[in-house]
Design a protein around this motif. Structure first.
Motif, short mmCIF file in Angstrom:
data_model
loop_
_atom_site.label_atom_id
_atom_site.label_comp_id
_atom_site.label_asym_id
_atom_site.label_seq_id
_atom_site.Cartn_x
_atom_site.Cartn_y
_atom_site.Cartn_z
N ALA A 467 0.84 -1.19 0.00
CA ALA A 467 0.00 0.00 0.00
C ALA A 467 0.87 1.25 0.00
CB ALA A 467 -0.91 -0.01 1.23
N GLU A 468 1.94 1.21 0.77
CA GLU A 468 2.84 2.37 0.82
C GLU A 468 3.55 2.59 -0.51
OE1 GLU A 468 4.27 2.68 5.45
OE2 GLU A 468 4.91 0.94 4.31
N GLU A 470 2.34 1.80 -3.38
CA GLU A 470 1.36 2.35 -4.30
C GLU A 470 1.11 3.83 -3.99
OE1 GLU A 470 -2.24 -0.02 -4.99
OE2 GLU A 470 -3.25 1.91 -5.32
N ALA A 471 1.05 4.16 -2.71
CA ALA A 471 0.82 5.55 -2.34
C ALA A 471 1.95 6.43 -2.88
CB ALA A 471 0.73 5.67 -0.81
N ARG A 474 1.48 6.89 -6.51
CA ARG A 474 0.42 7.85 -6.79
C ARG A 474 0.95 9.28 -6.62
NH1 ARG A 474 -4.77 5.90 -7.26
NH2 ARG A 474 -5.06 3.81 -6.43
N HIS A 479 1.44 5.99 -10.78
CA HIS A 479 0.47 4.91 -10.61
C HIS A 479 -0.28 4.62 -11.91
CE1 HIS A 479 -2.33 2.27 -8.56
NE2 HIS A 479 -3.32 2.94 -9.11
#
Lengths: 605, 585
Positions: A467-468, A470-471, A474, A479
């Motif tokens: 998740a990190e 991906e963050a 982004r 992303h």
């Protein structure tokens, strides 16, 4: 028929270590942990050499004592003994093969680790003198040469030396006169081998050089084929290639003439030895001095002269090249670390972000091959203060010292004079690891490692969750393009990220830095043009990266410079102007001149 | 295997030496088979019967046979290599010419490394097949049949016993081919992976150090190093059960001969000389068996290589002269695109879709648009690097597909973004398109391209070697040489990929001046990166997804095209549309 091994000898790298005995002693030092195994190997080598020498001897004895005497039981006995000798010999030579090979490979593995950890602790100053590509190919070649030595050379030469010795001893023991007579061909074989090696080495060097011409021609033409077609040059290029190609063919044919003569020449010598044994041995046998079994044993022995002689000659060349390779490797291993943590260096406490350059001077020192004066300081009495969270843009012509200045921050180099302070702490007093852990770097050309996209982003912080990752992607506007790839974050990147566009690689570099969440950021903006859409993405990504961190940017974009809290204009290692974009423009100095140059005719009419 | 047969076509011109090599080979084999018979004579007649004369002349005969064998083994080696090298020469020339003339669409898809491999190592494989493999099969078979015949005619019972070693030998070799050889490629793969990490740590040392990732990298390296060691040790064990095994089996053959043969000698059904000769034939028998195993693998490799070679040689070039194509003469420079659409071979959509425009002689056409909008495709169609899919491109009214490629490209000068220079002197590079240009012409071109000054700054001047093995030039210097190269051809039509690479402001300024000199009085097509170029252009083509979204002059487009305004905004400096992208390098 013999194997034409002259080619192998001729093609071996021709080099000598400057200090052979020292290098050899050090290389042997690596064998120390294997003392017991080496003793074992020695025993095995002796056993297999003995079995090689015993074979023909037993056959000779069978012929004289059993076959000649018509004694079937004695023949069976001798043959059982021979079988035992062959079995023991086979077991010993297999075990010897494995043991020597294992020692060699373990030694090589240890050397590889030492090389790698040396490479890791080398400072950038080292790499400035030595292009990474050169070093790489040298290391690969040199370890390869050593591998040859350990995996083949050693095994062959040990077997050959002891095998030959065993045969010679057995011959002398059987009959010294016939032995000495047949030994005549050995020096001739040695001389012939050396002579041919020298001749063919020269011929093969020519062949290799001409092959170099051919392949560089091909490489260049394939890379530049579009230009060649655009300029109607294909005809001329084909002609030139045909010439070089023909030169290569002729050089190879010449070299072949030499190697083709070598094998038959050795064959003739070998037959001379056989004829001596048959003729002189037969004469002695007729006189009753020796038995016919001895003659037959000798016939087998003389067939086995050449193989070991060839192995030993080949080994001589391999060994020379190996010592030269080992010497270069040791040289690298001995490179003194020029950047070390000070004794008692403490970890850097969490950084607030104030950066001070206090009269910093630095020079790369005498660099061989660099143009211009080696005396000039790359940084000359540079002082600056950046408050926490500020963005500092650095501009100036190539060679002004911009990159050097930012390199001082991560202690990639140590200052020659003055000091770099972060939050008031001299960075030389803390450990480099703790310092760099709080800094982030985004280079012009984002270096991507072979691995997936996710792995490359996670390089910024290894324990980051998906998740990190991906963050971060982004925030870096990466992303979108990542998820458009068929394999998304799991997309493997070829060597150095070849499959991605320049812009996409930059975004990944930014994502990596965002994930690392550094307190201090160093950014080298890319100069090469990317298309408008990517450009906008990159600018936005940089904005999210710069926010809230002390940032040093080698700036190429007007937008970055305009938004910077201070702009440093560098020339010849000095900061010649500083201030904001507007202040500097108003001042009408060096910056204004640079700016005007850029827009010379684009200023609104 | 069909491809290998095709290789023989290239061998045809050299059939005489190839034939000579074959005859030599058969003679060598025959003389190898004779030697044991001479030995038998020496033992049986010379020594056993005390015939000194036979002993002497037979011993000398041994040397005589060896001399004959030596002569023919030389001619065999020399001639077969000569034939093989000649075939390799022909193949390389054919490949090179083919590659030089294949159109861009081929080179777009081909990878440099792949092509390199074909022209070097694939040709090398075929060469080894011709000089070695092919003849060795003949030699191995001849030797095999010859020694078997000798063995059986001497003593068939003994021959049958010794033949027992053959399947054992074959089994070891088969095992080696199946199990041990793949281990080598495993080792190579592991070594490759290990070297990649080393390479990354050398080339990416700044990133590694900056992120303080040394321990992580060390761990990665150590793990791969361990795997490599394991693979190596496994290979050694595999090798250890192959080669010593082969020697052991051949020793067992000798043992069988002496043991059973010995009993026959005792029983007087075999002479001692025959026994020794028999043993020698046995060693002649073992070699072809070992060789055949290796050769089979080699032939299949050569077959694959030959296939890859012919794949290139058989590739069709899309762009070629039409039958009866006329040379294009005295160009004025009016270039027109008439409803041009273009799609890459195998592509799913048109990269250009119904593009029409006219460039009058001497005009400058600026082409704008984002990456992938079709800018490069337009400029690639003019020199016929690709052929249009539909529609047509005309120069002075004639379809460019009706004229010869050479005459067309002679009228066109190109400066690409990628300024490839070739190994050679600076002069050679400038005169690349006109190798016969005089020194004065070369210098004039260099001056006009603002390159003369830095060139004369080198100690060697125009004779300075550049390219892979020469001095490194900066991006700006390369660009100016590329401009001089195009200038020297004095083309009527000029194509520029005017992208800024990393150069400093001073160089930037000089390059721009050089470009302006270059465009003067020629029909020019420029992929525009600079506001100044766009503003001065006679015609701006604004491309969007393969179509012309708008065309006209700067002022016209500012009034009529919203997209144009947007692009000018984003590309040239945010809200200030009058400012170009600042490049402070």
């Amino acid at each position: 028929m013999m194997h034409g091994g002259i080619q192998a000898i001729a093609n071996a790298p021709q080099e000598r270590a400057a200090n052979s005995s020292v290098v050899l002693r050090r290389l042997l030092g690596y064998l120390k942990p294997f003392r017991r195994e080496l003793l074992f190997v020695l025993v095995l080598v002796l056993i297999s050499a003995a079995s090689q020498a015993l074979g023909p001897y037993l056959i000779g004895r069978a012929i004289d004592g059993a076959i000649g005497a018509g004694n079937g039981a004695a023949l069976d006995q001798t043959m059982l003994l021979l079988l035992a000798v062959y079995v023991v010999g086979a077991i010993a030579s297999r075990a010897q093969f494995v043991a020597i090979g294992a020692i060699g490979q373990r030694t090589l593995a240890r050397l590889r680790v030492e090389i790698f950890s040396t490479v890791q602790r080398l400072s950038l100053r080292f790499f400035d003198r030595q292009p990474a590509g050169d070093l790489m190919s040298r290391l690969v070649n040199d370890t390869d040469v050593l591998n040859q030595l350990f995996s083949q050379g050693l095994i062959q030469v040990l077997g050959s030396v002891f095998g030959l010795a065993g045969i010679l001893i057995a011959m002398l023991a059987l009959d010294w006169r016939l032995a000495l007579a047949s030994f005549i061909v050995i020096p001739a074989m040695l001389l012939l081998t050396r002579l041919f090696a020298r001749l063919s080495r020269r011929a093969f060097r020519r062949a290799r050089e001409s092959l170099g011409d051919v392949s560089s021609d091909i490489q260049e033409e394939i890379a530049g084929v579009k230009i060649a077609q655009a300029f109607n040059r294909t005809g001329v290029n084909q002609q030139r290639f045909a010439q070089r190609n023909a030169a290569n063919r002729d050089a190879n044919v010449n070299a072949t003439a030499i190697t083709s003569a070598f094998t038959p020449a050795i064959d003739v010598l070998s037959s001379v030895a056989t004829a001596i044994v048959a003729g002189y041995g037969g004469y002695l046998a007729l006189g009753g001095t020796i038995s016919i079994g001895v003659v037959i044993a000798f016939l087998t022995y003389v067939q086995r002269f050449f193989q070991p002689i060839q192995s030993i000659s080949a080994f001589y060349t391999t060994a020379q090249a190996s010592l030269a390779a080992a010497e270069r490797i040791f040289e690298l291993l001995d490179t003194p670390p020029d950047l070390t943590d000070a004794p008692g260096a403490k970890p850097m406490p969490p950084i607030a972000g104030q950066v001070v350059f206090d009269h910093v001077s630095f020079s790369y020192g005498a660099r061989p091959g660099s143009e211009g004066s080696t005396q000039t300081l790359t940084l000359n009495d540079v002082s600056l203060v950046a408050e926490p969270g500020e963005t500092v843009a650095i501009v100036g012509p190539t060679g002004a010292g911009k990159t050097t200045l930012v390199n001082m921050l991560g202690r990639f180099y140590d200052v020659d004079a003055g000091a770099v302070l972060i939050d008031g702490i001299d960075i030389r007093s803390v450990t480099r690891a703790s310092l760099r852990a709080q800094m982030g770097v985004v280079l012009q050309d984002s270096f991507l490692f072979a691995g997936t996209i996710a792995e490359n982003i996670r390089y910024g912080r290894l324990d980051a969750t998906d998740a990190e990752v991906e963050a971060a992607a982004r925030a870096a506007y990466a992303h979108d393009f990542i998820t458009r790839l068929p394999q998304g974050y799991a997309t493997p990147l070829g060597e150095r990220g070849g499959t991605l566009s320049q812009g996409q690689r930059q975004l990944l570099g930014i994502a990596r830095a965002i994930l690392a969440n550094p307190r201090i950021l160093i950014l080298d903006e890319a100069t090469s043009s990317v298309d408008t859409r990517s450009e906008l993405l990159i600018q936005n990504a940089l904005k999210s990266l710069l926010k809230g961190r002390t940032s040093f940017v080698i700036a190429h974009r007007l937008s970055t410079i305009r938004d910077a809290d201070q702009v440093l204009v560098m020339q010849a290692g000095q900061i010649v102007e500083r201030g904001t974009h507007d202040e500097l423009l108003a001042r009408g100095g060096a910056y204004a001149e640079l700016y005007r140059r850029q827009f010379h005719e684009s200023v609104p009419a | 295997m069909k491809s290998l047969q095709r290789v023989f076509i290239y061998l045809k011109p050299y059939w005489l030496i190839a034939f000579g090599a074959l005859i030599s080979l058969l003679l060598v084999t025959a003389s190898s088979l004779v030697s044991p018979q001479v030995l038998r004579l020496i033992l049986d007649q010379g020594i056993s019967q005390g015939d000194r004369a036979t002993l002497l002349w037979a011993s000398l005969l041994l040397i005589g046979v060896a001399l004959v064998r030596a002569l023919f083994s030389f001619t065999q080696g020399y001639w077969s290599e000569k034939a093989a090298q000649s075939v390799a020469y022909e193949l390389r020339n054919a490949l090179f010419s083919k590659l030089e003339n294949l159109s861009f669409s081929y080179h777009d898809q081909a990878q440099t490394g792949q092509l390199m491999t074909r022209i070097t190592s694939d040709v090398e494989q075929v060469r080894t097949f011709i000089s070695g493999g092919m003849l060795q099969v003949v030699s191995a078979l001849a030797l095999l049949v010859g020694s078997l015949a000798a063995l059986f005619s001497t003593n068939w019972k003994l021959a049958l016993i010794t033949l027992l070693t053959v399947p054992a030998m074959a089994a070891v070799i088969a095992r080696f081919m199946r199990i041990v050889r793949p281990m080598f490629s495993q080792v190579q793969k592991k070594l490759g992976a290990l070297n990649t990490v080393l390479q990354e740590n050398l080339a990416g040392i700044r990133v590694v150090q900056a992120f303080a990732r040394e321990p992580y990298e060390a761990e990665r390296y150590t793990k791969l190093n361990g795997e490599l060691l394991d693979a190596n040790l496994q290979t050694i064990r595999g090798l250890a059960s192959s080669f010593p095994m082969i020697f052991f089996i051949s020793n067992l053959g000798t043992l069988a001969v002496i043991w059973f043969g010995g009993h026959q000698v005792i029983d007087r059904t075999l002479s001692l000389g025959e026994l020794v000769a028999f043993n020698t034939y046995l060693s002649l028998l073992i070699m072809p068996i070992m060789m055949l195993g290796m050769i089979i693998a080699q032939i299949s490799r050569a077959g694959v290589s030959a296939e890859r070679i012919f794949e290139v040689l058989d590739a069709q070039s899309e762009v070629h002269d039409r039958p009866g194509a006329q040379p294009l003469t005295a160009v004025r420079g009016r270039v027109a695109f008439e409803g041009v659409s273009f799609r890459y071979a195998g592509g799913e959509r048109n990269v250009l879709d119904h593009v029409s425009f006219v460039a009058e002689p001497g005009q400058t056409v600026a082409i704008m648009g984002i990456t992938g909008s079709g800018k490069s495709t337009i400029i690639n169609l003019i020199p016929r690097f690709y052929d249009v899919t539909t529609g047509r491109v005309t120069i002075d009214g004639s379809d460019i597909r009706d004229v010869t490629l050479e005459s067309l490209r002679d009228q066109i000068g190109i400066v690409l973004q990628d300024t490839t220079l070739f190994s050679g002197t600076i002069r050679d590079n400038i005169a690349y398109g006109r190798p016969d240009a005089s020194d004065a012409d070369v210098e004039a071109a260099a001056r006009a391209a603002q390159a003369h000054e830095f060139i004369t700054g080198f100690t060697e001047g125009y004779a300075t070697i550049v390219g892979e093995r020469g001095v490194g030039l900066s991006g700006g210097q390369k660009q100016r040489i590329a401009i001089a190269r195009a200038l020297l051809r004095n083309p009527r039509i000029l194509i520029l990929d005017d992208s800024t690479s990393a150069v400093d402001a001073e160089t930037e300024f000089q390059i721009q001046q050089a470009l302006q000199e270059l465009m003067h009085g020629r029909t020019s097509f420029v992929i525009a990166q600079r506001i100044s170029t766009v503003r001065d252009a006679d015609l701006i083509l604004l491309l969007d997804a393969g179509t012309i979204a708008a065309q006209g002059t700067h002022d016209e487009l500012l009034r009529t095209s919203a997209l144009y305004g947007e692009i000018i905004d984003s590309q040239f400096g945010g809200q200030h549309q009058d400012e170009a992208e600042l490049v402070f390098a």
